[in-house]
Design an enzyme around this catalytic site. Structure first.
Site, PDB file in Angstrom:
ATOM      1  N   LYS A  29       0.455  -1.486  -0.163  1.00  0.00           N
ATOM      2  CA  LYS A  29       0.233   0.066  -0.054  1.00  0.00           C
ATOM      3  C   LYS A  29       0.716   0.803  -0.728  1.00  0.00           C
ATOM      4  O   LYS A  29       1.712   2.083   1.196  1.00  0.00           O
ATOM      5  CB  LYS A  29      -1.034   0.129   1.400  1.00  0.00           C
ATOM      6  CG  LYS A  29      -1.701  -0.938   1.268  1.00  0.00           C
ATOM      7  CD  LYS A  29      -2.993  -1.112   2.610  1.00  0.00           C
ATOM      8  CE  LYS A  29      -3.609  -2.550   2.421  1.00  0.00           C
ATOM      9  NZ  LYS A  29      -4.726  -1.612   1.303  1.00  0.00           N
ATOM     10  N   GLU A  63     -13.940  -2.858  10.355  1.00  0.00           N
ATOM     11  CA  GLU A  63     -14.079  -3.847   8.834  1.00  0.00           C
ATOM     12  C   GLU A  63     -15.201  -3.164   8.955  1.00  0.00           C
ATOM     13  O   GLU A  63     -16.182  -3.337  10.441  1.00  0.00           O
ATOM     14  CB  GLU A  63     -14.006  -4.656   8.146  1.00  0.00           C
ATOM     15  CG  GLU A  63     -13.032  -4.665   7.913  1.00  0.00           C
ATOM     16  CD  GLU A  63     -12.205  -6.505   6.996  1.00  0.00           C
ATOM     17  OE1 GLU A  63     -12.549  -6.845   5.872  1.00  0.00           O
ATOM     18  OE2 GLU A  63     -11.790  -7.560   7.756  1.00  0.00           O
ATOM     19  N   HIS A  87      -0.199  -8.503   9.857  1.00  0.00           N
ATOM     20  CA  HIS A  87      -0.709  -6.685   9.268  1.00  0.00           C
ATOM     21  C   HIS A  87      -0.547  -5.209  10.308  1.00  0.00           C
ATOM     22  O   HIS A  87       0.496  -4.416  10.144  1.00  0.00           O
ATOM     23  CB  HIS A  87      -2.213  -6.975   8.694  1.00  0.00           C
ATOM     24  CG  HIS A  87      -2.558  -8.044   7.529  1.00  0.00           C
ATOM     25  ND1 HIS A  87      -1.750  -8.171   6.585  1.00  0.00           N
ATOM     26  CD2 HIS A  87      -3.381  -8.106   7.286  1.00  0.00           C
ATOM     27  CE1 HIS A  87      -2.324  -8.696   5.769  1.00  0.00           C
ATOM     28  NE2 HIS A  87      -3.743  -9.000   6.005  1.00  0.00           N
ATOM     29  N   LYS A 187     -14.478  -6.794  13.098  1.00  0.00           N
ATOM     30  CA  LYS A 187     -15.776  -6.939  11.992  1.00  0.00           C
ATOM     31  C   LYS A 187     -16.731  -6.255  12.521  1.00  0.00           C
ATOM     32  O   LYS A 187     -17.069  -6.410  13.670  1.00  0.00           O
ATOM     33  CB  LYS A 187     -15.797  -8.199  11.216  1.00  0.00           C
ATOM     34  CG  LYS A 187     -14.453  -8.852  10.846  1.00  0.00           C
ATOM     35  CD  LYS A 187     -14.774 -10.188   9.509  1.00  0.00           C
ATOM     36  CE  LYS A 187     -13.630 -10.795   8.903  1.00  0.00           C
ATOM     37  NZ  LYS A 187     -13.378  -9.686   7.886  1.00  0.00           N
TER      38      LYS A 187
END
Length: 349
Positions: A29, A63, A87, A187
C-alpha cells in the site's frame, strides 16, 4: 509458531532465504510505504519519534462487514491470526523501527526484525490484562437486521472465535521503553478504516487550563492507510474573540491531490518487485517467526483457559465497551470516520 518454523524449514530445503518472497499486501500500500518517507525525510518528525515526546501509539483497522461466506475459514482463524499477527504487527514495526542504513531488502528487513524481537512477551497468565476479544451479535441498522457471527454460514453456533480484538503491548528498546502501543481490529464495526495515530505528550505546563478539556488534549498525527488516504495533524489554536479559549484544528494532506500519478494496486506493486528480484517489501522468515513467538502465548491461553471472556458487541458499534479500559489514564480510543477531511466537524460512516 511451531507450524511457521516447520514451514520455513521445509522451504529452506529447496530454496535459499533470498529466493523466497512471502507476500503481505499491506506492505504494497502506498500510504504504508509513505510512513517511512514521513518519518525519515522530515526533520520535524524524527526528533520527536521516541519515548520523550510520544505518549502512546494507536493502530486501528476496522471493517463494516461481517465474515460473509468466509465463515468456515474464519472459524479456524479469528481476528488475531487474520489481522494482528501479520498486518498490524507489521504496521507497528514500521512505526517503531530505527532508520535503515539503506533502502534495500536487507537493511529494511533487519530493522523490522529488531522491533519484532523487542516486543515484550505477554505471558499466558497476563493475557486478560493486555488482550481483549469480542464477537459481534445481531442488531438492526437503518431498519435492516445484521446477523450475529454465530448465525453466519459455516460458523459453530457455540463459537468462541474472536471477530474483534484490542491489545496493549510494549516494545522494550531504547527508543520506545514505557510507551504503550494499542492495536484494535474487528468486523461489523461502524466503518471501514485503517489508520495509525501518534499521540504526543501534553505540554508540561497547562497554561490555558481554564478550559478543563484542554488539559486532556494532545497533539495527534493521524496517518490514514485507507480510505481517504492522507495525513492529518491535530493541534490547538485560539478561538477568535476575548480570552484564551483553545480548540483543536486540523492540517491535512490527501493523496487524491496527487491525481496525476498512476498508483498501482498493492498486489500489482509487490508482484512487479518479485519479478525484479526486489524483496524490500516482503516478509523474511525470522520476522514471521518472531511475530508468531509474540502471538502464540495468547492463542494458547485462550485454548487452555476457556474462562477468559469473549465479549459480545452489537454489529455496527465500536466493539465491547470494556476495550476502553485498556487505555491508560483519561484517554480513550480515537473513533475514526470514513472521511479524513473535516475530521471533528462531521462524520461519514
Amino acid at each position: 509458531m511451531e507450524s511457521a518454523q516447520s514451514l520455513n524449514k521445509s522451504l529452506l530445503h529447496g530454496f535459499r532465504e533470498e529466493q523466497i518472497y512471502r507476500i503481505d499486501h499491506y506492505l504494497g500500500k502506498e500510504t504504508v510505504q509513505n510512513l517511512l518517507v514521513t518519518r525519515f525525510s522530515n526533520g520535524i518528525f524524527e526528533p520527536l519519534w521516541n519515548r520523550n515526546f510520544i505518549h502512546h501509539v494507536e493502530i486501528t483497522s476496522s471493517e463494516d462487514i461481517g465474515v460473509g461466506s468466509r465463515g468456515g475459514y474464519y472459524e479456524g482463524s479469528g481476528a488475531l491470526r487474520d489481522m494482528v499477527q501479520n498486518h498490524l504487527l507489521l504496521l507497528a514495526s514500521l512505526v517503531a523501527m530505527e532508520p535503515p542504513a539503506l533502502i534495500n531488502a536487507d537493511s529494511m528487513r533487519n530493522e523490522i526484525v529488531k522491533v519484532l524481537q523487542s516486543l515484550r512477551p505477554i505471558q499466558k497468565e497476563e493475557v486478560e490484562k493486555f488482550v481483549l476479544r469480542g464477537q459481534y451479535t445481531s442488531s438492526e441498522i437503518k431498519g435492516k437486521r445484521r446477523k450475529a457471527y454465530r448465525e453466519e454460514e459455516g460458523v459453530n453456533p457455540k463459537s468462541r472465535t474472536e471477530t474483534f480484538l484490542a491489545m496493549k503491548f510494549y516494545i522494550d528498546n531504547w527508543r520506545w521503553a514505557g510507551v504503550p502501543f494499542y492495536i484494535r481490529t474487528g468486523k461489523q464495526l461502524p466503518t471501514r478504516v485503517t489508520e495509525i495515530v501518534i499521540h504526543f505528550n501534553a505540554t508540561p505546563h497547562h497554561l490555558f487550563a481554564g478550559d478543563k478539556a484542554i488539559m486532556r488534549q494532545q497533539n495527534q498525527l493521524v496517518i490514514r492507510i485507507q480510505p481517504d488516504e492522507g495525513i492529518l495533524m491535530k493541534f490547538g489554536m485560539k478561538v477568535p474573540g476575548a480570552g484564551f479559549h483553545v480548540q483543536d484544528v486540523n492540517m491535512d494532506f490527501h493523496y487524491s491531490e496527487l491525481n496525476n500519478t498512476y498508483l498501482p494496486s498493492a498486489y500489482e506493486r509487490l508482484l512487479l518487485d518479485c519479478m525484479l528480484g526486489d524483496a524490500t517489501l516482503y516478509s523474511r522468515g525470522d520476522a514471521v517467526e518472531a511475530a508468531w513467538r509474540f502471538v502464540d502465548p495468547i492463542l494458547k491461553a485462550w485454548k487452555e483457559q476457556p474462562c477468559i471472556k469473549v465479549h459480545g458487541y452489537p454489529a455496527g458499534t465500536w466493539g465491547p465497551e470494556e476495550s476502553d479500559q485498556l487505555i491508560e489514564g483519561v484517554e480513550t480510543w480515537r473513533y475514526p470516520c470514513k472521511n479524513l477531511s473535516g475530521d471533528g466537524e462531521y462524520c461519514e460512516l
